[in-house]
Design an enzyme around this catalytic site. Structure first.
Site, PDB file in Angstrom:
ATOM      1  N   LYS A 129       0.868  -1.194   0.000  1.00 42.05           N
ATOM      2  CA  LYS A 129       0.000   0.000   0.000  1.00 42.05           C
ATOM      3  C   LYS A 129       0.898   1.235   0.000  1.00 42.05           C
ATOM      4  O   LYS A 129       1.710   1.422   0.904  1.00 42.05           O
ATOM      5  CB  LYS A 129      -0.899   0.006   1.244  1.00 42.05           C
ATOM      6  CG  LYS A 129      -1.680   1.309   1.433  1.00 42.05           C
ATOM      7  CD  LYS A 129      -2.602   1.272   2.658  1.00 42.05           C
ATOM      8  CE  LYS A 129      -3.275   2.628   2.894  1.00 42.05           C
ATOM      9  NZ  LYS A 129      -4.132   2.655   4.094  1.00 42.05           N
TER      10      LYS A 129
ATOM     11  N   LYS B 283     -10.121  12.933   7.860  1.00 45.82           N
ATOM     12  CA  LYS B 283      -9.667  12.573   9.200  1.00 45.82           C
ATOM     13  C   LYS B 283      -9.640  13.805  10.100  1.00 45.82           C
ATOM     14  O   LYS B 283      -9.476  14.920   9.605  1.00 45.82           O
ATOM     15  CB  LYS B 283      -8.232  12.011   9.116  1.00 45.82           C
ATOM     16  CG  LYS B 283      -8.114  10.639   8.514  1.00 45.82           C
ATOM     17  CD  LYS B 283      -6.654  10.190   8.501  1.00 45.82           C
ATOM     18  CE  LYS B 283      -6.504   8.819   7.886  1.00 45.82           C
ATOM     19  NZ  LYS B 283      -7.182   7.735   8.636  1.00 45.82           N
TER      20      LYS B 283
ATOM     21  N   ASP C 210       1.587   6.278   5.372  1.00 44.95           N
ATOM     22  CA  ASP C 210       0.624   5.376   4.745  1.00 44.95           C
ATOM     23  C   ASP C 210       1.163   4.739   3.457  1.00 44.95           C
ATOM     24  O   ASP C 210       0.462   3.969   2.805  1.00 44.95           O
ATOM     25  CB  ASP C 210      -0.694   6.125   4.477  1.00 44.95           C
ATOM     26  CG  ASP C 210      -1.905   5.247   4.738  1.00 44.95           C
ATOM     27  OD1 ASP C 210      -1.761   4.232   5.451  1.00 44.95           O
ATOM     28  OD2 ASP C 210      -2.982   5.562   4.207  1.00 44.95           O
TER      29      ASP C 210
ATOM     30  N   GLU D 145      -9.374   3.586   2.053  1.00 42.74           N
ATOM     31  CA  GLU D 145      -8.893   3.627   0.668  1.00 42.74           C
ATOM     32  C   GLU D 145      -7.849   2.549   0.376  1.00 42.74           C
ATOM     33  O   GLU D 145      -7.684   2.135  -0.774  1.00 42.74           O
ATOM     34  CB  GLU D 145      -8.307   5.016   0.362  1.00 42.74           C
ATOM     35  CG  GLU D 145      -6.863   5.259   0.822  1.00 42.74           C
ATOM     36  CD  GLU D 145      -6.654   5.174   2.326  1.00 42.74           C
ATOM     37  OE1 GLU D 145      -7.644   5.317   3.064  1.00 42.74           O
ATOM     38  OE2 GLU D 145      -5.511   4.952   2.759  1.00 42.74           O
TER      39      GLU D 145
ATOM     40  N   ARG E 216      -7.673  -0.635   1.034  1.00 45.35           N
ATOM     41  CA  ARG E 216      -8.216  -1.883   0.474  1.00 45.35           C
ATOM     42  C   ARG E 216      -8.651  -1.703  -0.965  1.00 45.35           C
ATOM     43  O   ARG E 216      -8.676  -2.656  -1.733  1.00 45.35           O
ATOM     44  CB  ARG E 216      -9.350  -2.389   1.371  1.00 45.35           C
ATOM     45  CG  ARG E 216     -10.519  -1.473   1.470  1.00 45.35           C
ATOM     46  CD  ARG E 216     -11.395  -1.757   2.680  1.00 45.35           C
ATOM     47  NE  ARG E 216     -10.807  -1.257   3.921  1.00 45.35           N
ATOM     48  CZ  ARG E 216     -11.365  -1.373   5.115  1.00 45.35           C
ATOM     49  NH1 ARG E 216     -12.524  -1.992   5.234  1.00 45.35           N
ATOM     50  NH2 ARG E 216     -10.784  -0.891   6.183  1.00 45.35           N
TER      51      ARG E 216
HETATM   52  N1  BES Z   1      -4.262   4.640   6.778  1.00 46.52           N
HETATM   53  C1  BES Z   1      -5.359   4.378   7.603  1.00 46.52           C
HETATM   54  C2  BES Z   1      -5.071   3.388   8.735  1.00 46.52           C
HETATM   55  C3  BES Z   1      -4.039   3.775   9.751  1.00 46.52           C
HETATM   56  C4  BES Z   1      -4.413   4.188  11.019  1.00 46.52           C
HETATM   57  C5  BES Z   1      -2.684   3.646   9.491  1.00 46.52           C
HETATM   58  C6  BES Z   1      -3.461   4.501  11.956  1.00 46.52           C
HETATM   59  C7  BES Z   1      -1.736   3.971  10.429  1.00 46.52           C
HETATM   60  C8  BES Z   1      -2.113   4.392  11.678  1.00 46.52           C
HETATM   61  C9  BES Z   1      -6.517   3.795   6.801  1.00 46.52           C
HETATM   62  O1  BES Z   1      -6.567   4.180   5.466  1.00 46.52           O
HETATM   63  C10 BES Z   1      -7.769   4.242   7.451  1.00 46.52           C
HETATM   64  O2  BES Z   1      -7.995   5.414   7.490  1.00 46.52           O
HETATM   65  N2  BES Z   1      -8.537   3.316   7.948  1.00 46.52           N
HETATM   66  C11 BES Z   1      -9.763   3.599   8.615  1.00 46.52           C
HETATM   67  C12 BES Z   1     -10.806   2.623   8.133  1.00 46.52           C
HETATM   68  C13 BES Z   1     -12.192   2.942   8.555  1.00 46.52           C
HETATM   69  C14 BES Z   1     -12.685   4.153   7.827  1.00 46.52           C
HETATM   70  C15 BES Z   1     -13.074   1.757   8.276  1.00 46.52           C
HETATM   71  C16 BES Z   1      -9.539   3.424  10.112  1.00 46.52           C
HETATM   72  O3  BES Z   1      -8.848   2.502  10.511  1.00 46.52           O
HETATM   73  O4  BES Z   1     -10.032   4.259  10.868  1.00 46.52           O
HETATM   74 ZN    ZN Z   2      -4.753   4.745   4.607  1.00 47.03          ZN
HETATM   75 ZN    ZN Z   3      -7.638   6.000   5.175  1.00 50.17          ZN
END
Ligand code: BES
Ligand code: ZN
Ligand code: ZN
Length: 483
Positions: free
Chosen positions: A250, A262, A273, A334, A336
């Site tokens: 990724k 966010k 990321d 995003e 996935r």
């Molecule tokens: N890049 C983030 C996940 C992440 C969180 C990486 C903390 C490193 C540290 C990912 O793209 C994301 O935002 N995931 C969301 C998914 C949710 C919207 C279902 C999450 O984990 O909050």
């Molecule tokens: Zn992400």
């Molecule tokens: Zn994300």
């Protein structure tokens, strides 16, 4: 900076290192009987008394640096050595030692590698943005290897290669999101391909559009910097038969969340990321440099995730490369989406074993924290190999379930799937990915959201990218080549 020399016998040094575990000396220079007695007394006092983990003492006229190699709770003895060497490295820089001697003639190759790895970690810095970067003292390490000189020299070359690749990964991950965009990652990948004679295929936005790699295109719509997919192939002539490792990373160079934006707090960390892509790149570079006899294909899925006039809207639907349709319920899930493209691409190269690495979910951080990577796997033997490869390298992996009971929650009313469901975030993310893996591959998904990056001093990283996964991937490739 540091230099290290493997030598047969001890030369002149400012200080000799004595590693100890509890009250026992582990590695030590040759000592006179008298000095030995004094050392034993000192160790009694060290373990029972209020001594630091590092003590400089002159014993019988010999300058000795006592280094505690047994301290760390929850870490195995090799990781204890890595950490001890890391502390030693930091101390030697601070004290500005010229030559530090380590007598490692009795060390097993993996112990020797662990010590050298710790020393290399201690020298890593990311200070290019400091207007006045502090000068780092250069220490010379003399690694006395006795009859093992030839063998341990070979280990040294391996460790140096791995650490060079780890540094590449760290530098990329530590770079701010505005300073490293997908096209920058492409340039670095091109350089790696050139240096190591890897085949490289770069798909730009036009090519992705032509071929229908809609995951990357959908996520990339909000940013000004266009997405890319990079495929690197390492095909040694003496490759093991019937095994071909695919590594998909990724590579979201910055994840704002997109329109499902966010919160401001901590968003800066989303520079990390793209750690999966950087790890995949570093791993194939290491595997090629070490000339491992195994075919490897790495796929980097590179994009930004930003809100913008053209950004994907929550509720939008697109068709993934394997024909399944996806409703984007949350634009922040995003990773996935872009991985659907990477998994497809790896499949078209006929990989037998496929690993995707991604900073995928905050849920995984909550589940296992910053010390353990949760991974999912559809094959028990492969799963065992992953855990073992990690263990050799101080990288902890914990198997997570691909629980079918939760699978239906990903079904959408309008499209085939939606990209989020209400609960069990890390598991449902993996179940989502499972819908997009090629047929008949042994597959594992590594969620490194908690382990790729640290904001506080952790093990051998003072701040930023940890390089987690590179060592394990290389060890895994070694194992697969032998099976
Ligand atoms: N890049 C983030 C996940 C992440 C969180 C990486 C903390 C490193 C540290 C990912 O793209 C994301 O935002 N995931 C969301 C998914 C949710 C919207 C279902 C999450 O984990 O909050
Ligand atoms: Zn992400
Ligand atoms: Zn994300």
């Amino acid at each position: 900076m540091m230099t290290s020399i493997v030598s047969k016998e001890s030369g002149k040094a400012d200080v000799s290192v004595l590693f100890y575990v509890k009250k026992a000396v582990q590695f030590s220079p040759v000592l006179s009987e008298q000095a030995q007695e004094q050392v034993d007394t000192v160790l009694d006092g060290m373990v029972d008394g209020p001594f630091a983990d590092l003590e400089f003492l002159e014993i019988d006229g010999q300058p000795l640096l006592f280094v505690n190699a047994s301290k760390e709770k929850g870490l195995d003895s090799l990781d204890g050595l890595r950490m001890a060497a890391y502390r030693l490295g930091k101390h030697a820089q601070k004290r500005q030692f010229g030559t530090v001697s380590l007598v490692l003639a009795d060390a097993a190759p993996e112990q020797f590698a662990a010590i050298l790895t710790g020393l290399y970690h201690a020298q890593y810095r990311f200070d290019k943005y400091k207007s006045k970067a502090p000068k780092v003292h250069s220490v010379r390490y003399e690694l006395v290897a006795g009859t093992q000189t030839k063998a341990l020299n070979a280990v040294k070359v391996q460790v140096e290669t791995l650490m060079e690749c780890t540094t590449l990964c760290r530098n990329l991950v530590n770079e701010p999101g505005g300073s490293l965009v997908p096209a920058d990652m492409v340039k670095v990948a091109q350089q790696v391909a050139k240096n190591h004679k890897l085949a490289i295929k770069i798909r730009d936005k036009a090519q992705l559009t032509k071929e229908g790699f809609n995951g990357l295109l959908t996520v990339g719509r909000g940013g000004e910097n266009p997405p890319y997919m990079v495929t690197l192939e390492y095909k040694p002539t003496a490759a093991a038969k019937h095994v071909h490792l695919g590594i998909v990373g990724k590579g979201v160079t910055f994840d704002t969340g997109g329109l499902s934006i966010k919160p401001a707090n901590g968003m800066w960390e989303m520079r990390e990321d793209m750690a999966g892509a950087a790890t995949a790149l570093a791993a194939i570079q290491a595997i090629a440099s070490l000339k491992l006899p195994i075919r490897v294909t790495a796929v980097l899925c590179l994009t930004e995730n930003r809100p913008g006039a053209n950004a994907v809207l929550p509720g939008d639907i697109f068709t993934a490369k394997n024909g399944k349709t996806i409703m984007v319920e949350n634009t922040d899930a995003e990773g996935r989406l872009i991985l659907t493209d990477g998994l497809y691409e790896a499949g078209s190269h006929k990989v037998t074993h496929l690993i995707d690495i991604a900073t995928l979910t905050g849920a995984m951080v909550r589940a296992l924290g910053n010390a353990i990577t949760g991974f999912f796997c559809n094959d028990d033997h492969f799963s065992t190999q992953i855990v073992a490869a990690g263990k050799e390298n101080g990288e902890k992996f914990w198997p997570m379930p691909l629980e079918d009971e939760y699978a239906d929650s990903l079904k959408d009313k309008v499209a085939d799937f939606k990209n989020v469901t209400g609960e069990v975030g890390a598991i449902t993310a993996a179940l989502f990915l499972r819908e997009f893996i090629p047929e008949n591959v042994k597959w594992s998904h590594w969620d490194v959201a908690g382990t790729a990056f640290t904001t506080k001093e952790y093990k051998y990283t003072s701040f930023g990218s940890t390089g987690f996964g590179i060592h394990s991937l290389v060890a895994l490739a070694q194992r697969l080549a032998q099976q």
